[in-house]
Design a protein around this motif. Structure first.
Motif, PDB file in Angstrom:
ATOM      1  N   GLU A  34       0.833  -1.197   0.000  1.00  0.00           N
ATOM      2  CA  GLU A  34       0.000   0.000   0.000  1.00  0.00           C
ATOM      3  C   GLU A  34       0.871   1.251   0.000  1.00  0.00           C
ATOM      4  OE1 GLU A  34      -3.317   2.196   2.827  1.00  0.00           O
ATOM      5  OE2 GLU A  34      -3.414   0.011   2.566  1.00  0.00           O
ATOM      6  N   VAL A  35       0.580   2.160  -0.926  1.00  0.00           N
ATOM      7  CA  VAL A  35       1.347   3.402  -1.041  1.00  0.00           C
ATOM      8  C   VAL A  35       0.386   4.541  -1.351  1.00  0.00           C
ATOM      9  CG1 VAL A  35       3.339   2.159  -1.935  1.00  0.00           C
ATOM     10  CG2 VAL A  35       1.733   3.174  -3.522  1.00  0.00           C
ATOM     11  N   LYS A  36       0.908   5.762  -1.259  1.00  0.00           N
ATOM     12  CA  LYS A  36       0.122   6.931  -1.664  1.00  0.00           C
ATOM     13  C   LYS A  36       0.753   7.613  -2.870  1.00  0.00           C
ATOM     14  CE  LYS A  36      -2.138   7.868   2.739  1.00  0.00           C
ATOM     15  NZ  LYS A  36      -2.379   8.868   3.816  1.00  0.00           N
ATOM     16  N   GLY A  37       2.051   7.706  -2.892  1.00  0.00           N
ATOM     17  CA  GLY A  37       2.750   8.276  -4.037  1.00  0.00           C
ATOM     18  C   GLY A  37       4.213   7.915  -3.939  1.00  0.00           C
ATOM     19  N   THR A  38       4.680   7.027  -4.788  1.00  0.00           N
ATOM     20  CA  THR A  38       6.050   6.541  -4.682  1.00  0.00           C
ATOM     21  C   THR A  38       6.415   5.791  -5.951  1.00  0.00           C
ATOM     22  OG1 THR A  38       7.563   5.269  -3.285  1.00  0.00           O
ATOM     23  CG2 THR A  38       5.388   4.351  -3.634  1.00  0.00           C
ATOM     24  N   SER A  39       7.657   5.310  -6.024  1.00  0.00           N
ATOM     25  CA  SER A  39       8.082   4.482  -7.160  1.00  0.00           C
ATOM     26  C   SER A  39       8.837   3.275  -6.627  1.00  0.00           C
ATOM     27  CB  SER A  39       8.967   5.289  -8.121  1.00  0.00           C
ATOM     28  OG  SER A  39      10.097   5.809  -7.464  1.00  0.00           O
ATOM     29  N   PHE A  40       8.553   2.123  -7.202  1.00  0.00           N
ATOM     30  CA  PHE A  40       9.161   0.889  -6.708  1.00  0.00           C
ATOM     31  C   PHE A  40       9.113  -0.184  -7.781  1.00  0.00           C
ATOM     32  CE2 PHE A  40       4.697   0.932  -5.691  1.00  0.00           C
ATOM     33  CZ  PHE A  40       4.249  -0.347  -5.972  1.00  0.00           C
ATOM     34  N   ASN A  41       9.949  -1.212  -7.588  1.00  0.00           N
ATOM     35  CA  ASN A  41       9.976  -2.367  -8.483  1.00  0.00           C
ATOM     36  C   ASN A  41       9.574  -3.596  -7.680  1.00  0.00           C
ATOM     37  OD1 ASN A  41      11.107  -3.204 -11.359  1.00  0.00           O
ATOM     38  ND2 ASN A  41      11.671  -4.839  -9.947  1.00  0.00           N
ATOM     39  N   ILE A  42       8.748  -4.426  -8.286  1.00  0.00           N
ATOM     40  CA  ILE A  42       8.338  -5.649  -7.608  1.00  0.00           C
ATOM     41  C   ILE A  42       8.468  -6.828  -8.553  1.00  0.00           C
ATOM     42  CG2 ILE A  42       5.919  -5.117  -8.137  1.00  0.00           C
ATOM     43  CD1 ILE A  42       5.197  -6.746  -5.611  1.00  0.00           C
ATOM     44  N   SER A  43       9.136  -7.865  -8.083  1.00  0.00           N
ATOM     45  CA  SER A  43       9.266  -9.110  -8.832  1.00  0.00           C
ATOM     46  C   SER A  43       8.479 -10.172  -8.082  1.00  0.00           C
ATOM     47  CB  SER A  43      10.738  -9.517  -8.958  1.00  0.00           C
ATOM     48  OG  SER A  43      10.862 -10.734  -9.671  1.00  0.00           O
ATOM     49  N   ALA A  44       7.371 -10.603  -8.677  1.00  0.00           N
ATOM     50  CA  ALA A  44       6.465 -11.533  -8.000  1.00  0.00           C
ATOM     51  C   ALA A  44       6.013 -12.622  -8.966  1.00  0.00           C
ATOM     52  CB  ALA A  44       5.263 -10.776  -7.437  1.00  0.00           C
ATOM     53  N   TYR A  45       6.983 -13.309  -9.558  1.00  0.00           N
ATOM     54  CA  TYR A  45       6.658 -14.405 -10.471  1.00  0.00           C
ATOM     55  C   TYR A  45       6.147 -15.603  -9.677  1.00  0.00           C
ATOM     56  CZ  TYR A  45       8.910 -11.973 -14.343  1.00  0.00           C
ATOM     57  OH  TYR A  45       9.224 -11.066 -15.323  1.00  0.00           O
ATOM     58  N   SER A  46       5.122 -16.242 -10.191  1.00  0.00           N
ATOM     59  CA  SER A  46       4.510 -17.363  -9.472  1.00  0.00           C
ATOM     60  C   SER A  46       5.430 -18.571  -9.382  1.00  0.00           C
ATOM     61  CB  SER A  46       3.196 -17.762 -10.158  1.00  0.00           C
ATOM     62  OG  SER A  46       3.427 -18.137 -11.509  1.00  0.00           O
ATOM     63  N   ASP A  47       6.373 -18.708 -10.339  1.00  0.00           N
ATOM     64  CA  ASP A  47       7.272 -19.859 -10.329  1.00  0.00           C
ATOM     65  C   ASP A  47       8.610 -19.558  -9.660  1.00  0.00           C
ATOM     66  OD1 ASP A  47       8.208 -18.128 -12.236  1.00  0.00           O
ATOM     67  OD2 ASP A  47       8.518 -19.635 -13.793  1.00  0.00           O
ATOM     68  N   ASP A  48       8.722 -18.390  -9.035  1.00  0.00           N
ATOM     69  CA  ASP A  48       9.961 -17.999  -8.356  1.00  0.00           C
ATOM     70  C   ASP A  48       9.680 -17.878  -6.861  1.00  0.00           C
ATOM     71  OD1 ASP A  48      12.303 -16.916  -7.416  1.00  0.00           O
ATOM     72  OD2 ASP A  48      12.475 -15.400  -8.989  1.00  0.00           O
ATOM     73  N   PRO A  49      10.346 -18.664  -6.016  1.00  0.00           N
ATOM     74  CA  PRO A  49      10.085 -18.583  -4.574  1.00  0.00           C
ATOM     75  C   PRO A  49      10.499 -17.249  -3.965  1.00  0.00           C
ATOM     76  CG  PRO A  49      11.985 -19.975  -5.012  1.00  0.00           C
ATOM     77  CD  PRO A  49      11.360 -19.679  -6.337  1.00  0.00           C
ATOM     78  N   PHE A  50      11.412 -16.521  -4.618  1.00  0.00           N
ATOM     79  CA  PHE A  50      11.884 -15.254  -4.070  1.00  0.00           C
ATOM     80  C   PHE A  50      11.033 -14.102  -4.614  1.00  0.00           C
ATOM     81  CE2 PHE A  50      15.571 -18.047  -3.763  1.00  0.00           C
ATOM     82  CZ  PHE A  50      15.918 -17.864  -2.432  1.00  0.00           C
ATOM     83  N   GLN A  51      10.240 -13.509  -3.737  1.00  0.00           N
ATOM     84  CA  GLN A  51       9.401 -12.369  -4.069  1.00  0.00           C
ATOM     85  C   GLN A  51      10.137 -11.114  -3.591  1.00  0.00           C
ATOM     86  OE1 GLN A  51       5.933 -13.230  -5.453  1.00  0.00           O
ATOM     87  NE2 GLN A  51       7.346 -14.938  -5.777  1.00  0.00           N
ATOM     88  N   ILE A  52      10.502 -10.231  -4.531  1.00  0.00           N
ATOM     89  CA  ILE A  52      11.425  -9.138  -4.211  1.00  0.00           C
ATOM     90  C   ILE A  52      10.761  -7.788  -4.461  1.00  0.00           C
ATOM     91  CG2 ILE A  52      13.684  -8.130  -4.681  1.00  0.00           C
ATOM     92  CD1 ILE A  52      14.566 -10.871  -5.718  1.00  0.00           C
ATOM     93  N   LEU A  53      10.740  -6.963  -3.423  1.00  0.00           N
ATOM     94  CA  LEU A  53      10.199  -5.609  -3.502  1.00  0.00           C
ATOM     95  C   LEU A  53      11.337  -4.625  -3.260  1.00  0.00           C
ATOM     96  CD1 LEU A  53       7.936  -3.453  -3.511  1.00  0.00           C
ATOM     97  CD2 LEU A  53       7.608  -3.948  -1.072  1.00  0.00           C
ATOM     98  N   THR A  54      11.564  -3.714  -4.215  1.00  0.00           N
ATOM     99  CA  THR A  54      12.638  -2.731  -4.109  1.00  0.00           C
ATOM    100  C   THR A  54      12.042  -1.338  -4.220  1.00  0.00           C
ATOM    101  OG1 THR A  54      14.125  -4.294  -5.223  1.00  0.00           O
ATOM    102  CG2 THR A  54      14.880  -2.019  -5.008  1.00  0.00           C
TER     103      THR A  54
END
Length: 392
Positions: A249-269
């Motif tokens: 949840e955000v209001k105003g920002t920039s970020f990258n998210i890697s959330a592939y279903s076949d990848d156990p590592f879910q990465i939020l930057t």
């Protein structure tokens, strides 16, 4: 200890194209004179980036194919011009003709089969699924306007991507909440601007579900895959990204998210601003807040988490046309290549898979360029057969 290997690809290519600055030339000359193998490889690079040599193989192929086509045509013509004395002679000539055609056709096949065609990088392609169920191939569309009258919106497709506009009814409670989906295949990416002004870069093999416009309350979208998101600030309407394991949840920002279903590592930057991460039930029992240049990694297999400070620009470099690796094993690097170049990759030993690389590589070069640089600085050996890649 893992082996750290520097890949200064940009400097190397500019040297091959004679585009170095004076300062870069000094640095490059030191490298060039340090080992004889460097000089030999640089000569190969000059040839590689020479258009005449780079394409000569394909030009020769076209000439060879044209030559065999000409032979088949002239032989057939000569046979047809001869007078046939008997049925037996006619059959003999026909058999000879078929044999000649088959022979040269097979030779043409052999020539084509022996050539490894370039493995081209991904491009801006995606499929848009409208609320009606209609699917639009965006690779075939440009400078197009689509009216979504039920939602009071207009959909614009042009060279910059996909953009929704609902200026007349923006955030209206009377708007109809219609849902669209954007899907990128392997070897695809796409840029999307939502009706609130939020900009999203969707990476390869990803899916985004979102409303045509945001009626009231929260602005909610659902992501599977990878995306870089620059959220338009609307304090009265928080922006929420749903993934398989947690919500952001955000209001105003920039970020990258890697959330592939076949990848156990879910990465939020997180690049700028702040975000709050809330986990779904039965995954993790706490929420947390991230600040600028922080990265959160969730292992969906073990439920382990890691929060660390990073240079966020490295993780969003793909939106600017680069791969950036920081002590990353080749196995993880190839996962990115598989999605971007649409490859099938097999490692024959763990040593190559675990070899670590640091560097910056161009995202829009043919895969052979990437292979050449990795092989030069590392121990891995690539074998290419079409899009099937074996690494040993």
């Amino acid at each position: 200890m893992k082996k750290k290997i520097e890949v200064n690809w940009q400097l190397f290519r500019r040297a091959a194209e004679n585009k170095l600055t004076k300062e870069e030339q000094v640095i490059f000359n030191r490298w060039l004179q340090s080992e004889k193998s460097h000089q030999e490889y640089f000569q190969k690079a000059i040839k590689y980036y020479s258009k005449e040599i780079k394409y000569s193989a394909y030009e020769r192929l076209e000439l060879d194919v044209s030559y065999y086509d000409f032979i088949r045509y002239t032989r057939r013509k000569r046979l047809m011009m001869r007078r046939v004395a008997s049925i037996a002679a006619s059959l003999a000539l026909l058999i000879s003709l078929l044999f000649a055609f088959s022979h040269f056709h097979n030779e043409q096949k052999d020539i084509t089969a022996g050539l490894q065609l370039p493995i081209e990088p991904g491009k801006s392609i995606a499929h848009l699924t409208l609320h009606t169920g209609a699917v639009i191939n965006l690779a075939d569309k440009s400078d197009t306007l689509i009216s979504l009258a039920e939602a009071g919106s207009v959909l614009v497709i042009d060279s910059s991507g996909l953009m929704y506009s609902d200026k007349e009814q923006k955030n209206s409670k009377n708007s109809v909440n219609l849902k669209n989906s954007l899907t990128t295949p392997r070897g695809g990416e796409y840029r999307l601007t939502l009706s609130d002004g939020t900009i999203i870069w969707l990476n390869a093999e990803s899916r985004l579900d979102y409303p045509v416009n945001f009626c009231s309350g929260k602005r909610e979208i659902t992501l599977s895959g990878e995306a870089y998101i620059k959220v338009a600030q609307l304090d009265e309407m928080p922006f929420v990204v749903h993934t398989a394991f947690y919500d952001i949840e955000v209001k105003g920002t920039s970020f990258n998210i890697s959330a592939y279903s076949d990848d156990p590592f879910q990465i939020l930057t997180l690049e700028t601003g702040k975000v709050e991460v809330s986990f779904l039930e039965n995954t993790y029992n706490q929420s947390l807040t991230l600040g600028s240049d922080q990265q959160f990694i969730f292992n969906a297999t073990t439920n382990e988490t890691e929060l660390k400070r990073v240079d966020a620009s490295k993780y969003i470099a793909w939106t600017s046309g680069y791969f950036i690796f920081d002590e990353e094993p080749l196995s993880l690097i190839m996962e990115k290549m598989v999605r971007w170049y649409d490859l099938n990759v097999i490692f024959l030993n763990s040593n190559s898979a675990n070899e670590v690389f640091t560097g910056k590589l161009p995202r829009f070069e043919n895969f052979e360029v990437i292979v050449e640089m990795i092989e030069k600085v590392g121990d891995a050996d690539f074998q290419l057969e079409g899009k099937n890649i074996t690494i040993k």
